[in-house]
Every structure is written in C-alpha cells, then in structure tokens.
Motif scaffolding. Sequence first.
Motif, PDB file in Angstrom:
ATOM      1  N   PHE A 120      20.265  24.426  22.334  1.00 58.41           N
ATOM      2  CA  PHE A 120      21.274  25.498  22.463  1.00 58.41           C
ATOM      3  C   PHE A 120      20.669  26.885  22.024  1.00 58.41           C
ATOM      4  O   PHE A 120      21.142  27.587  22.892  1.00 58.41           O
ATOM      5  N   PRO A 121      20.040  26.951  20.921  1.00 59.73           N
ATOM      6  CA  PRO A 121      19.919  28.444  20.680  1.00 59.73           C
ATOM      7  C   PRO A 121      19.043  29.175  21.630  1.00 59.73           C
ATOM      8  O   PRO A 121      19.110  30.277  21.897  1.00 59.73           O
ATOM      9  N   ALA A 122      18.230  28.622  22.138  1.00 61.70           N
ATOM     10  CA  ALA A 122      17.142  29.060  23.347  1.00 61.70           C
ATOM     11  C   ALA A 122      18.092  29.427  24.576  1.00 61.70           C
ATOM     12  O   ALA A 122      17.810  30.667  25.114  1.00 61.70           O
ATOM     13  N   LEU A 123      18.885  28.378  24.913  1.00 58.79           N
ATOM     14  CA  LEU A 123      19.645  28.600  26.134  1.00 58.79           C
ATOM     15  C   LEU A 123      20.673  29.738  25.892  1.00 58.79           C
ATOM     16  O   LEU A 123      20.676  30.636  26.843  1.00 58.79           O
ATOM     17  N   SER A 124      21.343  29.732  25.041  1.00 61.11           N
ATOM     18  CA  SER A 124      22.091  30.899  24.448  1.00 61.11           C
ATOM     19  C   SER A 124      21.457  32.363  24.533  1.00 61.11           C
ATOM     20  O   SER A 124      22.064  33.218  25.046  1.00 61.11           O
ATOM     21  N   ALA A 125      20.256  32.584  23.941  1.00 65.42           N
ATOM     22  CA  ALA A 125      19.346  33.675  23.684  1.00 65.42           C
ATOM     23  C   ALA A 125      19.263  34.012  25.132  1.00 65.42           C
ATOM     24  O   ALA A 125      19.144  35.314  25.432  1.00 65.42           O
ATOM     25  N   MET A 126      18.909  33.344  26.038  1.00 64.84           N
ATOM     26  CA  MET A 126      18.370  33.856  27.521  1.00 64.84           C
ATOM     27  C   MET A 126      19.561  34.082  28.092  1.00 64.84           C
ATOM     28  O   MET A 126      19.345  34.781  29.112  1.00 64.84           O
ATOM     29  N   ARG A 127      20.545  33.809  27.830  1.00 61.20           N
ATOM     30  CA  ARG A 127      21.850  34.410  28.691  1.00 61.20           C
ATOM     31  C   ARG A 127      22.101  35.833  28.331  1.00 61.20           C
ATOM     32  O   ARG A 127      22.346  36.831  29.095  1.00 61.20           O
ATOM     33  N   LEU A 128      21.414  36.304  26.894  1.00 64.77           N
ATOM     34  CA  LEU A 128      21.830  37.647  26.445  1.00 64.77           C
ATOM     35  C   LEU A 128      20.405  38.318  26.769  1.00 64.77           C
ATOM     36  O   LEU A 128      20.732  39.603  27.268  1.00 64.77           O
ATOM     37  N   CYS A 129      18.971  38.070  26.829  1.00 63.25           N
ATOM     38  CA  CYS A 129      18.116  38.983  26.506  1.00 63.25           C
ATOM     39  C   CYS A 129      16.921  38.802  27.608  1.00 63.25           C
ATOM     40  O   CYS A 129      17.077  37.648  28.257  1.00 63.25           O
ATOM     41  N   LYS A 130      16.304  39.814  27.883  1.00 64.42           N
ATOM     42  CA  LYS A 130      15.537  39.878  28.997  1.00 64.42           C
ATOM     43  C   LYS A 130      14.141  40.120  28.663  1.00 64.42           C
ATOM     44  O   LYS A 130      13.316  40.206  29.419  1.00 64.42           O
ATOM     45  N   ARG A 131      13.645  39.944  27.172  1.00 66.39           N
ATOM     46  CA  ARG A 131      12.360  40.192  26.804  1.00 66.39           C
ATOM     47  C   ARG A 131      12.165  38.921  26.006  1.00 66.39           C
ATOM     48  O   ARG A 131      13.176  38.380  25.326  1.00 66.39           O
ATOM     49  N   VAL A 171      12.603  27.719  22.156  1.00 64.94           N
ATOM     50  CA  VAL A 171      12.545  28.851  23.308  1.00 64.94           C
ATOM     51  C   VAL A 171      11.131  28.328  24.214  1.00 64.94           C
ATOM     52  O   VAL A 171      11.331  28.121  25.324  1.00 64.94           O
ATOM     53  N   SER A 172      10.151  28.091  23.194  1.00 63.78           N
ATOM     54  CA  SER A 172       9.075  27.498  23.994  1.00 63.78           C
ATOM     55  C   SER A 172       8.910  26.326  24.719  1.00 63.78           C
ATOM     56  O   SER A 172       8.636  26.090  25.964  1.00 63.78           O
ATOM     57  N   LEU A 173       9.759  25.348  23.999  1.00 63.84           N
ATOM     58  CA  LEU A 173       9.881  24.138  24.705  1.00 63.84           C
ATOM     59  C   LEU A 173      10.628  24.027  25.928  1.00 63.84           C
ATOM     60  O   LEU A 173      10.374  23.304  26.996  1.00 63.84           O
ATOM     61  N   ILE A 197      13.314  35.366  21.310  1.00 65.46           N
ATOM     62  CA  ILE A 197      12.902  34.377  19.941  1.00 65.46           C
ATOM     63  C   ILE A 197      13.940  34.807  18.876  1.00 65.46           C
ATOM     64  O   ILE A 197      14.596  34.155  18.266  1.00 65.46           O
ATOM     65  N   ILE A 198      14.166  36.407  18.754  1.00 62.94           N
ATOM     66  CA  ILE A 198      14.699  36.835  17.573  1.00 62.94           C
ATOM     67  C   ILE A 198      16.132  36.418  17.457  1.00 62.94           C
ATOM     68  O   ILE A 198      16.980  36.030  16.595  1.00 62.94           O
ATOM     69  N   VAL A 199      16.846  36.669  18.750  1.00 69.75           N
ATOM     70  CA  VAL A 199      18.365  36.450  19.042  1.00 69.75           C
ATOM     71  C   VAL A 199      18.626  34.626  18.859  1.00 69.75           C
ATOM     72  O   VAL A 199      19.599  34.553  18.306  1.00 69.75           O
ATOM     73  N   ALA A 200      17.565  34.063  19.248  1.00 64.24           N
ATOM     74  CA  ALA A 200      17.854  32.666  19.384  1.00 64.24           C
ATOM     75  C   ALA A 200      17.849  32.208  17.552  1.00 64.24           C
ATOM     76  O   ALA A 200      18.547  31.349  17.188  1.00 64.24           O
ATOM     77  N   ALA A 201      17.046  32.621  16.881  1.00 63.12           N
ATOM     78  CA  ALA A 201      17.000  32.719  15.476  1.00 63.12           C
ATOM     79  C   ALA A 201      18.148  32.827  14.918  1.00 63.12           C
ATOM     80  O   ALA A 201      18.806  32.103  14.279  1.00 63.12           O
TER      81      ALA A 201
END
Lengths: 274, 229
Positions: free
Chosen positions: A207-218, A33-35, A223-227
């Motif tokens: 991949f997980p970071a990009l997927s989580a960003m589609r879902l979340c706004k915080r 997520v950070s990267l 971070i949690i959803v990506a994990a």
Amino acid sequence: MLDTLREMLSYTFLTRALLVGTLVSLCAALLGVSLVLKRYSMIGDGLSHVGFGALAIATVLNAAPLAVAIPVVVAAAFLLLRISSSGRIKGDAAIGLLSTCALAVGVILISLSTGMNTEVNNYLFGSILSMSREDVILSAVIALTVLILFVLFYNRIFAVTFDETFARATGVRVGAYNALIALLTALTIVVGMRMMGSMLISGLLIFPALSAMRLCKRFRSVIIVAAFISVFCFFLGTLVSYLAAIPTGASVICANMIVLLLLTAAGRLRERMK
Amino acid sequence: MSLIACRDLCLAYEGKTAVQDLTFSVEPGDYLCIVGENGSGKSTLIKALLGLKKPKSGTITYGDGLRQTEVGYLPQQTPAQKDFPASVGEVVLSGCRARPFYPRAEKRRAAESLEKLGLTELKNACYRDLSGGQQQRVLLARALCATRKLLLLDEPVTGLDPVISAELYRIIQDLNREGVTIIMVSHDVDCAIERARTILHLRTVPLFFGPAEEYAGSEIGRTFMEGRD
C-alpha cells in the motif's frame, strides 16, 4: 485527542506495540517500493503464509515463536528467489504453491495439537497484546538493521530495481542484492506478522509504495513519502482500533486503503484539470 | 590490439546451440553492426559479450585496457521500466559506480553525459513522462556513465518513429566520431550498411564478417536485403 494519546501510552503493551509498529511500517515501506517495482510484491504474501506455518510449528514444539519463524521464513525467501530465477516454475505460481502448502501444514499441526483457538486467530489476524519485552528488543534490532542496510545500499538497490540486466553487465552482484532484499523482507514480515496478522502484513509492503507513486516522480521522494504514509497510517489505524475496539492490523490496512483511494482520486482529478 | 576478440566461440541457449564457430574482433573506434533474423543468436551473443553467459567453448578476450564491466550497454526496455517513478538524473547516475555512495567525480561524469545528450534541462523530469526517443537518450547517457570506450546497443530504435530513429542514429554516429566504439544489434540491415563500418551477419554460424561496403556487394548481403524488401 492528546488525552487519548496519553491514555494509550500509559499501557505498556501499547507503547511496545507503537514502537515496534512504527519500525516495521518504516521497513515495510522502504522494501515495498523495490518489491512493487520489481513485480515481486506477491513475495510478501507468500512469506507471511509461511510465517503462519512457522508459528504453528512453534506452538506444537512449545518453542519461542520468533526463534522458529525467522529461520523458516528466511529459508522460504531464498527458496522463492531460487525458484523464480531458475525459471522452471514461474514466480507467481511458485508463491501460490508455497503459501498454500505452508497454510495447510500449519492448519494440520494446529488441529493435531491445540485445536483452533484464540491463539490461532491471533496468528492469522494479529494481536496488539502479543509483544513481550524480548520481542520488542529483537524487533528493534532487526528493524534498525533493515534501515541501516537500506540506506547504505540505497544506490545499488535503485540500480538493481530499475534495470537488473544493466546492473549485472556493469559488474553489480545482482544476485547478492536480490538476496539482501529478500532477507530484509523476510525479517520485516516475521517481526510485523504477530502484531499485524500473517494474513494482513503483506499489505504494509504494497500500500504505501503504491500511494507514494501516485504522488511522486522521483525514486527518492517515492521512498521518503512511502515511509511517511506508512507510519502515518499505522498511527491512524492504531488510534481508530483503540477507540473503536477493533483489531489493529485490519484497522491499519483500512487506513492504508483509504489513503490510496484518496490519492488515486486526487491524481485523476489533477490530470483532468490539466 | 583489439578491444574484444572472440575465437571459435560456441554459445548454447537452454541446451540448444545458438552460436557456433564464431571468430571476430572489434577494433578501437570501430562501428560494428550485428545483423541476422530473429533467433539467429544475436541476443545470446550480446549476453556473452556482457559476461552474463558463459561460452560453451571458445574464448572472449578483452584488450586495450577494457574490462568486461566497462561495456556501456543499452538494453531493450522492459515493460516495468516504462512506468518507473524515477527522475532522469537518478537513472543516468545509476550508470556510475557506487561504493556505496557516488563520489563527486562520478556525479560530474553523470552531469557530462546528460550535457552530451542534451538532457540537462530534463534532469528533474520524470522518466516515465518522457517520449520513447527521450527515454532511449536517457539510457544512452546512463551507458556513457559506465564507459567512454565501448557501447553495446541492442535494437536501439525499436518502436521509435523514423524521425526520432534518425536522430538517435545521428547521436550514435557522433559518439563514434568522438572515439567511442559501437557495437549495434539490428535487424534494420539498410541502416546498418549505411552507417556501420563493419558488419557481422549471424545465422548461428557467421555468414559474413567484414567491411560494410563489401557486405553490400556480397551475395549473402544482397539476398538478405532483397528478402526483406
């Protein structure tokens, strides 16, 4: 389904692989997520190529793979940070240079010693059989270190990711945190590389970071959803690879790709419904 | 005692002299506007004031109990920030001091900053969904978490429409009335004269430093304003 799982867990190598894989997936998602947000995602790709070179060196020297790969990849991570912050060569070009060099050196070393064999294939695309007992212990220690450091420095990592200049102006030692992120990324890549394959491991970061960003706004929920997505995809991919007898690394990346596509489509649909 | 005093300051950027022989000071409660064309050394001066750039020669002294890390900075936005997934609350809180978690006092400070800038209702909104003016207000609230003494604003109204700009200027003026010292970099010289108390006109060397009213009557001030119209 449960029978399949029980059957899978009866193999020691699979239990090991599942344990290490879960930990690596978790670490990769957090750091990813950070990267991705810092526009550094290519660093993972560069480092995994360097990892391939390091494994080749280990083969030639007949040394323990991780003992060679860890120092080499960590050194490469710091080198990349230095180059991109000095600004003489731009970050993306620097990564391109480093990864092709490492690949070239690796291929030359291998052709001079053993020649292209299954082992090389395993380095490139991963093998679920590769984890020994010592590897599992080392991987677990490294993965737990990554997790603990990430939680401990979560707030600073957010500040540095969101706005480096502001963080630096308020006295945060930005260089140290960038180095920490690079170090943790290097460790995660080395640990995950042999199972996922050095050509495929960087996908776990992105991949997980990009997927989580589609879902979340915080940030925290990203971070949690990506994990969660990362671990879920790892299990799904491993299960499919077991059932269909296909390589695990490739299967996990495909699972990640499908999740990303589904979430992107869902996001588009939701926007259109508004 | 001055909050910031610069004496014979020389700054270099990539080997070239960006600022030369600059002496000026910022008093508590002041509203200083730094004006000048592009490439006149404004950005380099900001970096030096934030401690991100070492002076080639000369000194910057912080006084009146101000530490260098207590400058509330409102940077120009980067493209990466525009689509950053973070809530308003998270962004504002990141201006506070983590050690390594946020103590309760710091969280309260963040809540106060949100309140002050009328953002309490937007606390859980996503930063990237906000309008440009709202985003600037969020960053201003974050800067207030870092300090209540001095705000350093880098072209705060770039890309904002006139109505939103005026509102942002009003907020800044209110903060100044409450005792927050303001240093603003701008190339909008008319606005600078209208609102600021002190003007520093920079073209590598300082061309003018003094009260805003004097600047409006000075030759350099008039030329600069006419040149822009």
